[in-house]
Design a protein around this motif. Structure first.
Motif, PDB file in Angstrom:
ATOM      1  N   ALA A  17     -72.482  35.863 -25.861  1.00  0.00           N
ATOM      2  CA  ALA A  17     -71.903  35.690 -27.196  1.00  0.00           C
ATOM      3  C   ALA A  17     -70.417  35.362 -27.107  1.00  0.00           C
ATOM      4  CB  ALA A  17     -72.121  36.953 -28.034  1.00  0.00           C
ATOM      5  N   ALA A  18     -69.721  35.994 -26.178  1.00  0.00           N
ATOM      6  CA  ALA A  18     -68.292  35.702 -26.001  1.00  0.00           C
ATOM      7  C   ALA A  18     -68.085  34.265 -25.535  1.00  0.00           C
ATOM      8  CB  ALA A  18     -67.674  36.686 -25.011  1.00  0.00           C
ATOM      9  N   ALA A  19     -68.917  33.805 -24.606  1.00  0.00           N
ATOM     10  CA  ALA A  19     -68.809  32.421 -24.125  1.00  0.00           C
ATOM     11  C   ALA A  19     -69.113  31.443 -25.252  1.00  0.00           C
ATOM     12  CB  ALA A  19     -69.754  32.195 -22.943  1.00  0.00           C
ATOM     13  N   PHE A  20     -70.192  31.695 -26.003  1.00  0.00           N
ATOM     14  CA  PHE A  20     -70.512  30.822 -27.128  1.00  0.00           C
ATOM     15  C   PHE A  20     -69.422  30.891 -28.191  1.00  0.00           C
ATOM     16  CE2 PHE A  20     -75.047  31.032 -25.689  1.00  0.00           C
ATOM     17  CZ  PHE A  20     -75.200  29.670 -25.469  1.00  0.00           C
ATOM     18  N   GLY A  21     -68.815  32.056 -28.356  1.00  0.00           N
ATOM     19  CA  GLY A  21     -67.711  32.195 -29.303  1.00  0.00           C
ATOM     20  C   GLY A  21     -66.540  31.302 -28.939  1.00  0.00           C
ATOM     21  N   LEU A  22     -66.230  31.235 -27.654  1.00  0.00           N
ATOM     22  CA  LEU A  22     -65.156  30.345 -27.206  1.00  0.00           C
ATOM     23  C   LEU A  22     -65.523  28.889 -27.461  1.00  0.00           C
ATOM     24  CD1 LEU A  22     -64.017  32.025 -23.898  1.00  0.00           C
ATOM     25  CD2 LEU A  22     -62.619  31.613 -25.916  1.00  0.00           C
ATOM     26  N   LEU A  23     -66.766  28.546 -27.275  1.00  0.00           N
ATOM     27  CA  LEU A  23     -67.208  27.171 -27.486  1.00  0.00           C
ATOM     28  C   LEU A  23     -67.410  26.846 -28.965  1.00  0.00           C
ATOM     29  CD1 LEU A  23     -69.688  26.779 -24.503  1.00  0.00           C
ATOM     30  CD2 LEU A  23     -67.347  25.905 -24.692  1.00  0.00           C
ATOM     31  N   ALA A  24     -67.284  27.848 -29.838  1.00  0.00           N
ATOM     32  CA  ALA A  24     -67.415  27.617 -31.274  1.00  0.00           C
ATOM     33  C   ALA A  24     -66.197  26.892 -31.836  1.00  0.00           C
ATOM     34  CB  ALA A  24     -67.628  28.945 -32.013  1.00  0.00           C
ATOM     35  N   SER A  25     -65.135  26.828 -31.086  1.00  0.00           N
ATOM     36  CA  SER A  25     -63.955  26.042 -31.468  1.00  0.00           C
ATOM     37  C   SER A  25     -64.204  24.594 -31.075  1.00  0.00           C
ATOM     38  CB  SER A  25     -62.724  26.583 -30.732  1.00  0.00           C
ATOM     39  OG  SER A  25     -61.720  25.593 -30.637  1.00  0.00           O
ATOM     40  N   SER A  26     -64.094  23.684 -32.035  1.00  0.00           N
ATOM     41  CA  SER A  26     -64.353  22.280 -31.706  1.00  0.00           C
ATOM     42  C   SER A  26     -63.354  21.760 -30.676  1.00  0.00           C
ATOM     43  CB  SER A  26     -64.348  21.409 -32.968  1.00  0.00           C
ATOM     44  OG  SER A  26     -63.104  21.484 -33.628  1.00  0.00           O
ATOM     45  N   ALA A  27     -62.124  22.255 -30.694  1.00  0.00           N
ATOM     46  CA  ALA A  27     -61.123  21.824 -29.706  1.00  0.00           C
ATOM     47  C   ALA A  27     -61.537  22.264 -28.299  1.00  0.00           C
ATOM     48  CB  ALA A  27     -59.749  22.378 -30.054  1.00  0.00           C
ATOM     49  N   ARG A  28     -61.949  23.526 -28.153  1.00  0.00           N
ATOM     50  CA  ARG A  28     -62.361  24.010 -26.828  1.00  0.00           C
ATOM     51  C   ARG A  28     -63.654  23.345 -26.377  1.00  0.00           C
ATOM     52  NH1 ARG A  28     -59.853  28.786 -28.793  1.00  0.00           N
ATOM     53  NH2 ARG A  28     -61.798  29.622 -29.606  1.00  0.00           N
ATOM     54  N   LEU A  29     -64.571  23.121 -27.302  1.00  0.00           N
ATOM     55  CA  LEU A  29     -65.813  22.431 -26.955  1.00  0.00           C
ATOM     56  C   LEU A  29     -65.503  21.010 -26.487  1.00  0.00           C
ATOM     57  CD1 LEU A  29     -68.879  22.493 -26.788  1.00  0.00           C
ATOM     58  CD2 LEU A  29     -68.947  21.804 -29.186  1.00  0.00           C
ATOM     59  N   HIS A  30     -64.577  20.348 -27.152  1.00  0.00           N
ATOM     60  CA  HIS A  30     -64.183  18.996 -26.743  1.00  0.00           C
ATOM     61  C   HIS A  30     -63.566  19.023 -25.347  1.00  0.00           C
ATOM     62  CE1 HIS A  30     -62.354  14.926 -28.236  1.00  0.00           C
ATOM     63  NE2 HIS A  30     -63.040  14.791 -27.131  1.00  0.00           N
ATOM     64  N   LEU A  31     -62.753  20.036 -25.055  1.00  0.00           N
ATOM     65  CA  LEU A  31     -62.165  20.162 -23.722  1.00  0.00           C
ATOM     66  C   LEU A  31     -63.242  20.342 -22.656  1.00  0.00           C
ATOM     67  CD1 LEU A  31     -59.088  22.418 -24.522  1.00  0.00           C
ATOM     68  CD2 LEU A  31     -59.042  20.032 -23.754  1.00  0.00           C
ATOM     69  N   VAL A  32     -64.196  21.213 -22.918  1.00  0.00           N
ATOM     70  CA  VAL A  32     -65.272  21.430 -21.937  1.00  0.00           C
ATOM     71  C   VAL A  32     -66.098  20.156 -21.791  1.00  0.00           C
ATOM     72  CG1 VAL A  32     -67.342  22.763 -21.391  1.00  0.00           C
ATOM     73  CG2 VAL A  32     -65.325  23.926 -22.270  1.00  0.00           C
ATOM     74  N   TRP A  33     -66.362  19.466 -22.898  1.00  0.00           N
ATOM     75  CA  TRP A  33     -67.096  18.198 -22.841  1.00  0.00           C
ATOM     76  C   TRP A  33     -66.341  17.203 -21.958  1.00  0.00           C
ATOM     77  CZ3 TRP A  33     -71.600  15.955 -24.082  1.00  0.00           C
ATOM     78  CH2 TRP A  33     -71.653  14.561 -24.101  1.00  0.00           C
ATOM     79  N   ALA A  34     -65.040  17.081 -22.186  1.00  0.00           N
ATOM     80  CA  ALA A  34     -64.230  16.144 -21.399  1.00  0.00           C
ATOM     81  C   ALA A  34     -64.236  16.533 -19.922  1.00  0.00           C
ATOM     82  CB  ALA A  34     -62.800  16.105 -21.941  1.00  0.00           C
ATOM     83  N   LEU A  35     -64.092  17.813 -19.644  1.00  0.00           N
ATOM     84  CA  LEU A  35     -64.075  18.266 -18.250  1.00  0.00           C
ATOM     85  C   LEU A  35     -65.441  18.167 -17.589  1.00  0.00           C
ATOM     86  CD1 LEU A  35     -61.620  21.273 -18.586  1.00  0.00           C
ATOM     87  CD2 LEU A  35     -61.193  19.061 -17.464  1.00  0.00           C
TER      88      LEU A  35
END
Length: 121
Positions: A17-35
């Motif tokens: 849940a904590a990991a998904f919570g971090l990915l709930a931010s579109s900015a952080r999700l975009h960063l992970v997508w880019a990486l």
């Protein structure tokens, strides 16, 4: 529903849940997508995702603390990467599915247009 899977422990569910919570931010999700596409430094990520350097650095620090990304030094540069293939798979699957659904929605009358089915999101 059935299946041979045991329920995960409360600790595992909390970490997920904590990991998904971090990915709930579109900015952080975009960063992970880019990486997930390849490693990059903060400047390259800021340019790609359209954020200010300090904000990108803060997002990366949170992702790094959670173990979703890691960094290494290359001379004066700090390069970030996602080296967990499971994180890459999850992000690519979710974003890819939603992008495909959105692309298909324009071609199909009455097609689903962006909400996750059954979640009311």
């Amino acid at each position: 529903m059935g299946g041979d899977f045991d329920d995960p422990s409360a600790e595992v569910l909390s970490e997920a849940a904590a990991a998904f919570g971090l990915l709930a931010s579109s900015a952080r999700l975009h960063l992970v997508w880019a990486l997930a596409q390849g490693e990059s430094d903060v400047s390259g990520l800021a340019e790609r995702v359209g954020g200010a350097l300090p904000a990108i650095s803060q997002h990366l620090a949170k992702l790094k603390l959670a173990g979703l990304v890691r960094s290494r030094r290359e001379g004066r540069r700090v390069v970030y990467l996602v080296d967990d293939p499971d994180v890459v798979t999850i992000v690519r699957l979710m974003v890819g599915q939603l992008a495909d659904r959105k692309a298909g929605a324009g071609a199909v009358p009455g097609a689903h247009t962006g909400r996750l089915r059954g979640l009311g999101a």
